[in-house]
Design a protein around this motif. Structure first.
Motif, PDB file in Angstrom:
ATOM      1  N   GLY A   3       0.811  -1.211   0.000  1.00  0.00           N
ATOM      2  CA  GLY A   3       0.000   0.000   0.000  1.00  0.00           C
ATOM      3  C   GLY A   3       0.843   1.259   0.000  1.00  0.00           C
ATOM      4  N   ILE A   4       1.879   1.266   0.827  1.00  0.00           N
ATOM      5  CA  ILE A   4       2.753   2.441   0.911  1.00  0.00           C
ATOM      6  C   ILE A   4       3.565   2.617  -0.362  1.00  0.00           C
ATOM      7  N   LEU A   5       4.018   1.507  -0.940  1.00  0.00           N
ATOM      8  CA  LEU A   5       4.840   1.598  -2.140  1.00  0.00           C
ATOM      9  C   LEU A   5       4.025   2.038  -3.353  1.00  0.00           C
ATOM     10  N   LEU A   6       2.725   1.741  -3.365  1.00  0.00           N
ATOM     11  CA  LEU A   6       1.854   2.314  -4.399  1.00  0.00           C
ATOM     12  C   LEU A   6       1.936   3.836  -4.334  1.00  0.00           C
ATOM     13  N   VAL A  47      12.332   8.328   7.530  1.00  0.00           N
ATOM     14  CA  VAL A  47      10.884   8.322   7.791  1.00  0.00           C
ATOM     15  C   VAL A  47      10.156   7.584   6.669  1.00  0.00           C
ATOM     16  N   ILE A  48      10.560   7.842   5.428  1.00  0.00           N
ATOM     17  CA  ILE A  48       9.959   7.132   4.301  1.00  0.00           C
ATOM     18  C   ILE A  48      10.243   5.637   4.414  1.00  0.00           C
ATOM     19  N   GLY A  49      11.471   5.290   4.786  1.00  0.00           N
ATOM     20  CA  GLY A  49      11.830   3.888   4.951  1.00  0.00           C
ATOM     21  C   GLY A  49      11.072   3.220   6.075  1.00  0.00           C
ATOM     22  N   ALA A  50      10.782   3.980   7.134  1.00  0.00           N
ATOM     23  CA  ALA A  50      10.017   3.421   8.255  1.00  0.00           C
ATOM     24  C   ALA A  50       8.614   3.032   7.823  1.00  0.00           C
ATOM     25  N   LEU A  51       8.074   3.749   6.857  1.00  0.00           N
ATOM     26  CA  LEU A  51       6.729   3.454   6.364  1.00  0.00           C
ATOM     27  C   LEU A  51       6.719   2.340   5.332  1.00  0.00           C
ATOM     28  N   LEU A 175      -0.380   9.988   6.860  1.00  0.00           N
ATOM     29  CA  LEU A 175      -0.036   9.956   8.283  1.00  0.00           C
ATOM     30  C   LEU A 175      -1.287   9.951   9.162  1.00  0.00           C
ATOM     31  N   ILE A 176      -2.301  10.722   8.780  1.00  0.00           N
ATOM     32  CA  ILE A 176      -3.541  10.753   9.565  1.00  0.00           C
ATOM     33  C   ILE A 176      -4.206   9.378   9.545  1.00  0.00           C
ATOM     34  N   GLY A 177      -4.269   8.777   8.367  1.00  0.00           N
ATOM     35  CA  GLY A 177      -4.855   7.442   8.267  1.00  0.00           C
ATOM     36  C   GLY A 177      -4.069   6.417   9.047  1.00  0.00           C
ATOM     37  N   PHE A 178      -2.739   6.548   9.009  1.00  0.00           N
ATOM     38  CA  PHE A 178      -1.864   5.616   9.727  1.00  0.00           C
ATOM     39  C   PHE A 178      -2.071   5.743  11.235  1.00  0.00           C
ATOM     40  N   ILE A 179      -2.120   6.989  11.718  1.00  0.00           N
ATOM     41  CA  ILE A 179      -2.289   7.244  13.150  1.00  0.00           C
ATOM     42  C   ILE A 179      -3.660   6.780  13.638  1.00  0.00           C
ATOM     43  N   PRO A 183      -6.632   0.430   7.913  1.00  0.00           N
ATOM     44  CA  PRO A 183      -5.818  -0.560   7.182  1.00  0.00           C
ATOM     45  C   PRO A 183      -4.796   0.140   6.302  1.00  0.00           C
ATOM     46  N   ILE A 184      -3.536  -0.180   6.517  1.00  0.00           N
ATOM     47  CA  ILE A 184      -2.463   0.577   5.883  1.00  0.00           C
ATOM     48  C   ILE A 184      -2.480   0.440   4.362  1.00  0.00           C
ATOM     49  N   PHE A 185      -2.916  -0.717   3.863  1.00  0.00           N
ATOM     50  CA  PHE A 185      -2.978  -0.877   2.406  1.00  0.00           C
ATOM     51  C   PHE A 185      -3.970   0.114   1.804  1.00  0.00           C
ATOM     52  N   LEU A 186      -5.136   0.225   2.435  1.00  0.00           N
ATOM     53  CA  LEU A 186      -6.148   1.147   1.935  1.00  0.00           C
ATOM     54  C   LEU A 186      -5.697   2.600   2.091  1.00  0.00           C
ATOM     55  N   VAL A 187      -5.011   2.898   3.198  1.00  0.00           N
ATOM     56  CA  VAL A 187      -4.501   4.256   3.413  1.00  0.00           C
ATOM     57  C   VAL A 187      -3.498   4.621   2.313  1.00  0.00           C
ATOM     58  N   GLY A 188      -2.594   3.698   1.995  1.00  0.00           N
ATOM     59  CA  GLY A 188      -1.619   3.948   0.936  1.00  0.00           C
ATOM     60  C   GLY A 188      -2.285   4.117  -0.422  1.00  0.00           C
ATOM     61  N   LEU A 189      -3.287   3.283  -0.686  1.00  0.00           N
ATOM     62  CA  LEU A 189      -3.990   3.357  -1.968  1.00  0.00           C
ATOM     63  C   LEU A 189      -4.749   4.675  -2.100  1.00  0.00           C
ATOM     64  N   VAL A 190      -5.454   5.065  -1.040  1.00  0.00           N
ATOM     65  CA  VAL A 190      -6.198   6.334  -1.069  1.00  0.00           C
ATOM     66  C   VAL A 190      -5.244   7.511  -1.244  1.00  0.00           C
ATOM     67  N   SER A 191      -4.114   7.483  -0.537  1.00  0.00           N
ATOM     68  CA  SER A 191      -3.132   8.562  -0.659  1.00  0.00           C
ATOM     69  C   SER A 191      -2.586   8.639  -2.088  1.00  0.00           C
ATOM     70  N   ALA A 192      -2.361   7.466  -2.696  1.00  0.00           N
ATOM     71  CA  ALA A 192      -1.888   7.425  -4.083  1.00  0.00           C
ATOM     72  C   ALA A 192      -2.935   8.020  -5.026  1.00  0.00           C
ATOM     73  N   LEU A 193      -4.200   7.720  -4.772  1.00  0.00           N
ATOM     74  CA  LEU A 193      -5.277   8.266  -5.603  1.00  0.00           C
ATOM     75  C   LEU A 193      -5.375   9.784  -5.434  1.00  0.00           C
ATOM     76  N   VAL A 194      -5.107  10.269  -4.219  1.00  0.00           N
ATOM     77  CA  VAL A 194      -5.096  11.714  -3.976  1.00  0.00           C
ATOM     78  C   VAL A 194      -4.013  12.370  -4.830  1.00  0.00           C
TER      79      VAL A 194
END
Length: 270
Positions: A3-6, A47-51, A175-179, A183-194
């Motif tokens: 999700g994050i790598l997307l 920080v990017i690597g941590a995610l 970050l808001i979704g993560f905090i 679900p991190i996959f969905l958070v990453g996907l939504v952020s990518a769509l943004v």
């Protein structure tokens, strides 16, 4: 990680990440010239690597490295500070194979471990920052205000595809979704769509760039498989029993020191 790598994939392709790195350079320069630039770049990459579970110092170093060198920092020390990004990825992250292995071995979960890890990693960056400043004084390196302004103007005047507000907004969503514990996959996907929407990118090309980001998962995945394979072999050939026989006196004295030594040797080899 997927999700994050997307998200990271499309951030790189759209130039949004370049804008963030530019702002990091400008902020680091205000913090402390060349030492501040390379330190800020290393922390940002960490920080990017941590995610993502895959720390890539080069994401920021491609810009912060040359800028720090032009501002008087020794190239070897610039590279060293940027490489400290891995400490944040390993200790303060949530998906890095090394950290997952540590948690499994110690029988603990996420939480205070990550906080303490972040403090340790930032302490390393702080001491490196201080040592670089000392090294510059020792070598008699001075950078005039005119030279510093010239380096910053060179970075500012490059063509960027978006504004700072647009570039940081998807990261804020992430970050808001993560905090919030979504679900991190969905958070990453939504952020990518943004990012796709803000960059006015069509869906097909956006998908391709996202998948290029996912391709980065190969490195940590192979690393994890390698760790599992190695640990199984070590167990099957009886090396664990042999080592424990020699290490038992030290284990009774200080098991923490033994764990540190094992971690040091393992990290060096892998």
């Amino acid at each position: 990680m997927t999700g994050i790598l997307l998200f990271i994939g499309i951030m790189q392709a759209t130039g949004f990440l370049d804008v963030i790195v530019r702002d990091i350079v400008l902020w680091g320069n205000k913090l402390g010239g060349g030492p501040g630039v390379c330190t800020a770049g290393g922390i940002a990459a960490g920080v990017i690597g941590a995610l993502t579970g895959f720390t890539q110092p080069v994401i920021t170093a491609v810009i912060t490295g040359p800028a720090a060198v032009k501002l008087g920092v020794d190239p070897n020390k610039v590279a060293g500070i940027q490489a400290h990004a891995g400490h944040i990825g390993n200790l303060a992250g949530f998906t890095h194979p090394t950290q997952v292995a540590i948690l499994a071995t110690a029988g603990i979960g996420y939480g205070l471990f990550n906080v303490l890890g972040l403090i340790a990693a930032l302490s390393i960056f702080f001491m490196s920052y201080v040592r670089v400043i000392y090294d510059m004084h020792k070598r008699g390196v001075t950078v005039s205000e005119e030279d510093r302004i010239a380096v910053m103007e060179e970075i500012k005047n490059k063509e960027y595809k978006t504004t700072s507000g647009k570039a940081f907004f998807p990261f804020l969503v992430l970050l808001i979704g993560f905090i919030c514990g979504l679900p991190i996959f969905l958070v990453g996907l939504v952020s990518a769509l943004v990012v796709m929407i803000l960059a006015h990118k069509d869906m097909k090309s956006a998908e391709q760039t996202m998948m290029q980001g996912v391709g980065l998962i190969a490195t940590p995945l192979v690393a994890t498989i390698g760790f599992l394979f190695m640990s199984t072999v070590i167990k099957q050939i009886g090396l664990v029993d042999t080592i424990s026989t020699f290490a038992s006196p030290m284990l009774s004295f200080s098991p923490v020191i033994v764990m540190f030594c094992v971690a040091f040797v393992t990290g060096f080899m892998t």
